[in-house]
Every structure is written in structure tokens, then in C-alpha cells.
Design a protein around this motif. Sequence first.
Motif, PDB file in Angstrom:
ATOM      1  N   ILE A 162      60.292  48.243  49.888  1.00  0.00           N
ATOM      2  CA  ILE A 162      59.220  49.207  50.137  1.00  0.00           C
ATOM      3  C   ILE A 162      57.915  48.734  49.516  1.00  0.00           C
ATOM      4  O   ILE A 162      57.880  48.360  48.342  1.00  0.00           O
ATOM      5  CB  ILE A 162      59.566  50.600  49.545  1.00  0.00           C
ATOM      6  N   ASP A 163      56.886  48.780  50.307  1.00  0.00           N
ATOM      7  CA  ASP A 163      55.529  48.509  49.833  1.00  0.00           C
ATOM      8  C   ASP A 163      55.086  49.664  48.921  1.00  0.00           C
ATOM      9  O   ASP A 163      55.676  50.749  48.942  1.00  0.00           O
ATOM     10  CB  ASP A 163      54.639  48.408  51.081  1.00  0.00           C
ATOM     11  N   PHE A 164      54.040  49.425  48.130  1.00  0.00           N
ATOM     12  CA  PHE A 164      53.563  50.491  47.221  1.00  0.00           C
ATOM     13  C   PHE A 164      52.375  51.271  47.814  1.00  0.00           C
ATOM     14  O   PHE A 164      52.541  52.408  48.232  1.00  0.00           O
ATOM     15  CB  PHE A 164      53.207  49.885  45.851  1.00  0.00           C
ATOM     16  N   ASP A 165      51.198  50.631  47.894  1.00  0.00           N
ATOM     17  CA  ASP A 165      49.985  51.362  48.301  1.00  0.00           C
ATOM     18  C   ASP A 165      50.018  51.734  49.781  1.00  0.00           C
ATOM     19  O   ASP A 165      50.254  50.886  50.641  1.00  0.00           O
ATOM     20  CB  ASP A 165      48.753  50.512  48.023  1.00  0.00           C
ATOM     21  N   GLY A 166      49.769  52.984  50.062  1.00  0.00           N
ATOM     22  CA  GLY A 166      49.742  53.441  51.452  1.00  0.00           C
ATOM     23  C   GLY A 166      51.129  53.749  51.996  1.00  0.00           C
ATOM     24  O   GLY A 166      51.273  54.234  53.114  1.00  0.00           O
ATOM     25  N   THR A 167      52.152  53.442  51.184  1.00  0.00           N
ATOM     26  CA  THR A 167      53.536  53.654  51.617  1.00  0.00           C
ATOM     27  C   THR A 167      54.240  54.595  50.626  1.00  0.00           C
ATOM     28  O   THR A 167      54.706  55.667  51.011  1.00  0.00           O
ATOM     29  CB  THR A 167      54.267  52.301  51.716  1.00  0.00           C
ATOM     30  N   LEU A 168      54.288  54.198  49.352  1.00  0.00           N
ATOM     31  CA  LEU A 168      54.840  55.100  48.319  1.00  0.00           C
ATOM     32  C   LEU A 168      53.737  55.933  47.687  1.00  0.00           C
ATOM     33  O   LEU A 168      53.980  57.043  47.210  1.00  0.00           O
ATOM     34  CB  LEU A 168      55.508  54.286  47.211  1.00  0.00           C
ATOM     35  N   GLY A 210      56.504  49.682  55.281  1.00  0.00           N
ATOM     36  CA  GLY A 210      55.172  49.217  54.902  1.00  0.00           C
ATOM     37  C   GLY A 210      54.093  49.850  55.756  1.00  0.00           C
ATOM     38  O   GLY A 210      54.387  50.572  56.716  1.00  0.00           O
ATOM     39  N   ASP A 211      52.840  49.577  55.385  1.00  0.00           N
ATOM     40  CA  ASP A 211      51.731  50.239  56.093  1.00  0.00           C
ATOM     41  C   ASP A 211      50.596  49.316  56.483  1.00  0.00           C
ATOM     42  O   ASP A 211      49.680  49.737  57.187  1.00  0.00           O
ATOM     43  CB  ASP A 211      51.122  51.338  55.207  1.00  0.00           C
ATOM     44  N   ASP A 212      50.588  48.077  55.999  1.00  0.00           N
ATOM     45  CA  ASP A 212      49.343  47.320  56.056  1.00  0.00           C
ATOM     46  C   ASP A 212      49.612  45.902  56.564  1.00  0.00           C
ATOM     47  O   ASP A 212      50.751  45.460  56.630  1.00  0.00           O
ATOM     48  CB  ASP A 212      48.760  47.281  54.635  1.00  0.00           C
ATOM     49  N   LEU A 213      48.518  45.186  56.867  1.00  0.00           N
ATOM     50  CA  LEU A 213      48.668  43.810  57.354  1.00  0.00           C
ATOM     51  C   LEU A 213      49.428  42.933  56.361  1.00  0.00           C
ATOM     52  O   LEU A 213      50.131  42.009  56.763  1.00  0.00           O
ATOM     53  CB  LEU A 213      47.288  43.199  57.619  1.00  0.00           C
ATOM     54  N   GLY A 214      49.294  43.229  55.070  1.00  0.00           N
ATOM     55  CA  GLY A 214      50.024  42.459  54.051  1.00  0.00           C
ATOM     56  C   GLY A 214      51.532  42.590  54.208  1.00  0.00           C
ATOM     57  O   GLY A 214      52.293  41.778  53.675  1.00  0.00           O
ATOM     58  N   ASP A 215      51.983  43.629  54.944  1.00  0.00           N
ATOM     59  CA  ASP A 215      53.418  43.844  55.165  1.00  0.00           C
ATOM     60  C   ASP A 215      53.938  43.117  56.398  1.00  0.00           C
ATOM     61  O   ASP A 215      55.151  43.056  56.626  1.00  0.00           O
ATOM     62  CB  ASP A 215      53.714  45.344  55.305  1.00  0.00           C
ATOM     63  N   LEU A 216      53.008  42.575  57.184  1.00  0.00           N
ATOM     64  CA  LEU A 216      53.413  41.932  58.435  1.00  0.00           C
ATOM     65  C   LEU A 216      54.406  40.779  58.212  1.00  0.00           C
ATOM     66  O   LEU A 216      55.403  40.676  58.946  1.00  0.00           O
ATOM     67  CB  LEU A 216      52.162  41.449  59.178  1.00  0.00           C
TER      68      LEU A 216
END
Length: 277
Positions: free
Chosen positions: A25-31, A210-216
Motif C-alpha cells: 500500500i502506498d502512503f500519500d493519497g492512499t492511506l 496506490g493513487d499516483d504516477l509513482g505507483d505505476l
Amino acid sequence: MTSDALAQTRLQAVLEHPGETLVGIDFDGTLAPIVADPEQAHADPRAVAALARLGNLLGTVAIVTGRPARTAVRLGGFRGVPGLGHLVVLGQYGVERWDAATDEFVIPPDPGQVAALEQEIPPLLDRLGQGAAHVEHKGRAVVVHTRQLPDPDASYAALSGPLNDLAERHEMVVEPGKNVLEIRSPGIDKGVALRAIVEETGARQVVFVGDDLGDLPAFRLVEQLRREGRGGLLVCSASHEEDALSVLADVVVEGPSGVATWLEQLADALETRRDAR
Ligand SMILES: [Mg+2]
């Protein structure tokens, strides 16, 4: 099979084999909700409570974030939470690590170029008329935030090229995000981090949220794992800006509160199954 049926089948596999499942799980924008001051981005308490339940049910729960591991542990409030005794936090895209079981951080030394970047970025921002952009110092990376500027998208566009040129001169790369340009070492991303923890744990199924391009890169890794015969489920914490993730996702939820609800429902379903045995 329709995409809905496929998503259901993938979820079913998680429900049937939770002990072999890794949830990343991603942190910012997700948790945690995206807020103007990144130091105030605390994890949603409902999500943390759901993760504490899942910690007893799933093989592995790992937070995979661009944040320094220490920051994510602090803002997540993960330390000492019953149920999170086996949580792993992979910070700085997997370069840093915290294991709840030992409360130990593994943090390698910072790359030397970061100090030079920190010197050069403020005058560059001034020259481009973007001196009010917030510069975050992450040790292994330098991040320029345009969110709090009057026209975040225009500022982002104005900075993107020059920051890419600067990064290249220092053999670093720019990782783009939502009104965020992060300069860091190449060859490090969430896909690499996720692959490492999947191999380490031997997980047969991987869920990534995730929520962001960094999660791609993590989303693409899960697709790759499926091709290799493992199970995979992708959950997108929707922000209208990131279609790149939602088109790949099996499940799309509404931001961190939607993620918290989804995690609660997963914990409910797994506990019901466990209690029925
Ligand atoms: Mg994020």
C-alpha cells in the motif's frame, strides 16, 4: 470474462489464500489524505485499524512509499499498534526499511549528488519565477511541490523541463507526481521495491493499492507477476488526475476514505471466513 468478473475472481483468490497474500500500500493519497502541508498528512485512523486486523490474517502487509521510512512510520502512527507486529515499511521507494517486529530502521547513506541539487534548486526556481515552490529535502531525494502555488499546473509545466535538465547533469532522474517533481537516483521505483519483498516473502498473490504516477511501476509489476503465474489484484485510490492507474485497476475507490472502507470490507470478509472454519 468481463473485467468485473475478473476482479471478483482475483479477490476470491485472496480470500481463499490470505496467508500467501502480500498487500502493498502506498502512503500519500492512499492511506493518508493529500493536504497542503506534507508534514500533516496523517494516515486515516480507520485504515490503520483495518490494517491491524489484516495483519493477523494476511501473509504480509507492506507500506511502499516515496517518503523516508521514518516519516511514514511517524505519520502512519504504525509503531506499537497491536496487529501491526509484522508490518514492513519500505521508504524512499524501497531504499529504506522499517520492520515493526524489531522496530529497526535500515537506512543507507544518502547519494552525494543530493547536496549539490539542494544548492542549485532554489536559485533555479527564482530564475524561473517559481521561488515560492516548496522544496522538500528527503535526504536521498529533493522534491519540488507546486500544489500550494497560485497556478499549480502552470508552475509544474514551467519547472518540469529545467528540473529534468538539472537532474540529468547530476545523473539523477525526475519522478513526476501530482504537482510534485521528485529528483532521485535512477533505477529505484516501487516496482523494484515490490518485486524484492514478493521474492523475500514468497507471496503467491499480490494486492497493490496506490493513487499516483509513482505507483505505476508497482501496478506494472503486479501485471508482470500475473504473467508469471501469480495472483494479483490492483486497487486505485481515485484522484481525477490519474487515469493511468485507474485503467489498470481491478477496483477503483474514492480516495483514502474509500481505501479505508475497502480494507475494512476485506478484513470483514476474511474474518467471516476464518470464523466459519
Ligand atoms: Mg500516493
